[in-house]
Design a protein around this motif. Structure first.
Motif, PDB file in Angstrom:
ATOM      1  N   GLY A 111     -65.571  30.106 141.409  1.00 27.01           N
ATOM      2  CA  GLY A 111     -63.755  29.838 141.348  1.00 27.01           C
ATOM      3  C   GLY A 111     -64.160  29.591 142.366  1.00 27.01           C
ATOM      4  N   ASP A 112     -63.050  28.523 143.090  1.00 29.74           N
ATOM      5  CA  ASP A 112     -62.460  27.842 144.380  1.00 29.74           C
ATOM      6  C   ASP A 112     -62.059  29.139 144.798  1.00 29.74           C
ATOM      7  N   HIS A 113     -63.105  28.936 146.385  1.00 29.41           N
ATOM      8  CA  HIS A 113     -62.132  29.389 147.520  1.00 29.41           C
ATOM      9  C   HIS A 113     -61.727  29.484 148.602  1.00 29.41           C
ATOM     10  N   ASP A 114     -61.045  27.856 148.623  1.00 28.18           N
ATOM     11  CA  ASP A 114     -60.740  27.083 149.663  1.00 28.18           C
ATOM     12  C   ASP A 114     -61.522  27.160 151.208  1.00 28.18           C
ATOM     13  N   GLY A 115     -62.814  26.909 150.695  1.00 21.89           N
ATOM     14  CA  GLY A 115     -63.862  26.818 152.171  1.00 21.89           C
ATOM     15  C   GLY A 115     -64.638  28.272 152.326  1.00 21.89           C
ATOM     16  N   PRO A 169     -63.681  32.045 137.890  1.00 20.81           N
ATOM     17  CA  PRO A 169     -64.121  30.914 137.764  1.00 20.81           C
ATOM     18  C   PRO A 169     -62.399  29.782 137.097  1.00 20.81           C
ATOM     19  N   SER A 170     -62.879  28.425 137.242  1.00 20.41           N
ATOM     20  CA  SER A 170     -62.049  27.767 136.813  1.00 20.41           C
ATOM     21  C   SER A 170     -62.389  27.385 135.467  1.00 20.41           C
ATOM     22  N   ALA A 171     -64.206  26.812 135.339  1.00 22.99           N
ATOM     23  CA  ALA A 171     -64.576  25.606 134.342  1.00 22.99           C
ATOM     24  C   ALA A 171     -64.850  27.223 133.061  1.00 22.99           C
ATOM     25  N   GLN A 172     -64.368  26.688 131.707  1.00 23.59           N
ATOM     26  CA  GLN A 172     -64.534  26.972 130.608  1.00 23.59           C
ATOM     27  C   GLN A 172     -66.379  27.645 130.587  1.00 23.59           C
ATOM     28  N   ARG A 173     -66.917  27.219 131.024  1.00 24.26           N
ATOM     29  CA  ARG A 173     -68.544  26.941 131.825  1.00 24.26           C
ATOM     30  C   ARG A 173     -68.845  27.971 131.982  1.00 24.26           C
ATOM     31  N   SER A 174     -67.761  28.106 133.444  1.00 22.08           N
ATOM     32  CA  SER A 174     -68.314  29.194 134.473  1.00 22.08           C
ATOM     33  C   SER A 174     -68.126  31.303 133.477  1.00 22.08           C
ATOM     34  N   THR A 175     -67.006  30.433 132.812  1.00 24.53           N
ATOM     35  CA  THR A 175     -66.162  31.461 132.704  1.00 24.53           C
ATOM     36  C   THR A 175     -67.207  32.240 131.495  1.00 24.53           C
ATOM     37  N   LEU A 184     -65.452  16.304 138.293  1.00 25.50           N
ATOM     38  CA  LEU A 184     -64.806  16.123 138.916  1.00 25.50           C
ATOM     39  C   LEU A 184     -64.763  18.555 139.435  1.00 25.50           C
ATOM     40  N   SER A 185     -64.776  18.990 137.798  1.00 26.11           N
ATOM     41  CA  SER A 185     -64.984  20.181 137.787  1.00 26.11           C
ATOM     42  C   SER A 185     -65.166  20.909 139.003  1.00 26.11           C
ATOM     43  N   PHE A 186     -66.655  20.421 139.095  1.00 23.27           N
ATOM     44  CA  PHE A 186     -67.014  20.733 140.846  1.00 23.27           C
ATOM     45  C   PHE A 186     -66.619  20.774 142.146  1.00 23.27           C
ATOM     46  N   TRP A 187     -65.427  19.736 141.836  1.00 25.32           N
ATOM     47  CA  TRP A 187     -65.101  19.163 143.914  1.00 25.32           C
ATOM     48  C   TRP A 187     -63.255  19.972 143.446  1.00 25.32           C
ATOM     49  N   GLY A 188     -63.647  20.758 142.373  1.00 23.18           N
ATOM     50  CA  GLY A 188     -62.402  20.939 142.126  1.00 23.18           C
ATOM     51  C   GLY A 188     -62.510  22.668 143.040  1.00 23.18           C
ATOM     52  N   GLU A 189     -64.031  23.069 143.242  1.00 22.41           N
ATOM     53  CA  GLU A 189     -64.204  24.439 143.379  1.00 22.41           C
ATOM     54  C   GLU A 189     -64.566  24.092 144.955  1.00 22.41           C
ATOM     55  N   ASN A 190     -64.442  25.088 146.089  1.00 23.33           N
ATOM     56  CA  ASN A 190     -64.723  24.413 147.538  1.00 23.33           C
ATOM     57  C   ASN A 190     -64.987  26.269 148.174  1.00 23.33           C
ATOM     58  N   LYS A 191     -66.614  26.534 148.894  1.00 24.31           N
ATOM     59  CA  LYS A 191     -66.358  27.811 148.828  1.00 24.31           C
ATOM     60  C   LYS A 191     -67.565  27.589 149.684  1.00 24.31           C
ATOM     61  N   ARG A 192     -68.397  28.025 150.601  1.00 23.28           N
ATOM     62  CA  ARG A 192     -69.571  28.644 150.939  1.00 23.28           C
ATOM     63  C   ARG A 192     -69.622  29.705 150.807  1.00 23.28           C
ATOM     64  N   VAL A 193     -71.633  29.654 149.573  1.00 31.69           N
ATOM     65  CA  VAL A 193     -72.064  30.961 149.350  1.00 31.69           C
ATOM     66  C   VAL A 193     -73.046  31.450 150.631  1.00 31.69           C
ATOM     67  N   SER A 194     -72.548  32.465 150.777  1.00 31.66           N
ATOM     68  CA  SER A 194     -74.245  32.862 151.200  1.00 31.66           C
ATOM     69  C   SER A 194     -74.604  34.004 150.799  1.00 31.66           C
ATOM     70  N   ASN A 195     -76.115  34.133 151.335  1.00 23.10           N
ATOM     71  CA  ASN A 195     -77.645  34.705 150.668  1.00 23.10           C
ATOM     72  C   ASN A 195     -77.873  35.729 151.533  1.00 23.10           C
ATOM     73  N   ALA A 196     -77.024  36.257 152.200  1.00 22.65           N
ATOM     74  CA  ALA A 196     -77.603  37.420 152.965  1.00 22.65           C
ATOM     75  C   ALA A 196     -78.120  38.329 152.441  1.00 22.65           C
ATOM     76  N   LYS A 197     -77.670  38.762 151.312  1.00 17.78           N
ATOM     77  CA  LYS A 197     -77.669  40.271 150.311  1.00 17.78           C
ATOM     78  C   LYS A 197     -79.595  40.001 149.984  1.00 17.78           C
TER      79      LYS A 197
END
Length: 303
Positions: free
Chosen positions: A109-113, A124-130, A249-262
């Motif tokens: 979902g959205d983590h404000d960047g 998750p905010s979108a039904q498909r992500s839920t 619009l549903s994609f643009w409603g989520e703002n985050k930086r995703v880490s690949n460290a693992k």
């Protein structure tokens, strides 16, 4: 290694091409008879699967499968493979060693960047992500019950040959939509295939973010692609004035930086760690257009 891919679409076909000649055999499913030849060209034994119980042909292949890859999204609120083949996986796949499930970073979902890791909160905010989050849990539960490792690959925006900013510029569909502070991660399809091989051959289970090193504003990608092509980028459009589809619009409603460290900590190295590396390489090697059927079946363009 004997591989069965449920949902041999863009990512599944890339994995099949990577494993051709390395696996004893590879089988892949499609819902469309018109795509059977394409799967064959990618070195797969093509199998029709419409979400109902696996056919006798599929059952026979599944019985010999060692590595199962699932790239089929939820349908009508449930995972179609779990719904149709759960009992087969539990009781009729004696050779099974590993399962890989392709999911999405949309489950966060959205983590404000802010940066998110696999331990971060999923909201998750979108039904498909839920529905994806529910499917992830179903596959992890099945793996525990079956006694085989399940790797959940959470993917960011997928691009590669036939699906990229160069294609969008050439086709006149690229947009530079500006929204202050908005960033996205991306992942080249070849790195999805490489991650599946890496995790599968090592029998690694768990949840992994499969995403690039460089989350950035989407307009930066378009501007860089235009510089490679030697063309002017399209004009900037404020987000509030952009005519975006409900899906976009549903994609643009989520703002985050995703880490690949693992996944990097397991020894995995990305071939395309950022969009500049990837677009430059595709442009120089002239494989950015992709195959005709890849271009025709593009469902989501990275802009």
């Amino acid at each position: 290694m004997r591989i069965f891919i449920f949902g041999a679409g863009y990512s599944g076909r890339a994995f099949a091409r990577r494993m051709a000649g390395r696996a004893e055999w590879i089988a892949g499913t499609t819902r469309s008879e018109g795509k059977l030849d394409a799967l064959s060209r990618d070195g797969m034994r093509p199998v029709l699967f419409d979400g109902a119980a696996p056919s006798p042909e599929a059952q026979a292949l599944l019985a010999g499968t060692t590595h199962l890859v699932v790239s089929a999204g939820p349908q009508n609120g449930e995972d179609p493979v779990l719904a149709a083949a759960r009992e087969t996986i539990l009781a009729a796949m004696p050779a099974l060693e590993w399962i890989g499930y392709l999911s999405t970073v949309g489950v966060y979902g959205d983590h404000d960047g802010a940066w998110v890791t696999e331990d971060g909160e999923c909201r998750p905010s979108a039904q498909r992500s839920t529905e994806r989050l529910k499917a992830e849990a179903g596959w992890l539960d099945l793996g525990r019950e079956r006694g085989v490792p399940v790797a959940v690959l959470r993917l960011s925006g997928i691009y590669g040959p036939g699906r990229n900013a160069l294609v969008n510029l050439a086709g006149g569909t690229a947009k530079r939509v500006i929204r202050e502070g908005q960033v996205f991660n991306r992942i080249h399809v070849a790195d999805i295939a490489a991650a599946l091989e890496h995790l599968g051959t090592r029998g690694l289970g768990g949840i992994y973010n499969v995403t690039d090193d460089r989350p950035c504003p989407p307009q930066d990608v378009i501007t860089f692609a235009a510089s490679l092509m030697g063309v002017a980028p399209p004009p900037e459009v404020p987000f509030e004035e952009a005519a975006l589809s409900p899906m976009a619009l549903s994609f643009w409603g989520e703002n985050k930086r995703v880490s690949n460290a693992k996944i990097r900590q397991t020894g995995f190295d990305f071939g395309y760690p950022d969009y500049e590396t990837a677009l430059t390489r595709m442009w120089r090697e002239d494989d950015w257009r992709g195959e005709p059927d890849e271009i025709r079946t593009t469902r989501r363009k990275l802009v």
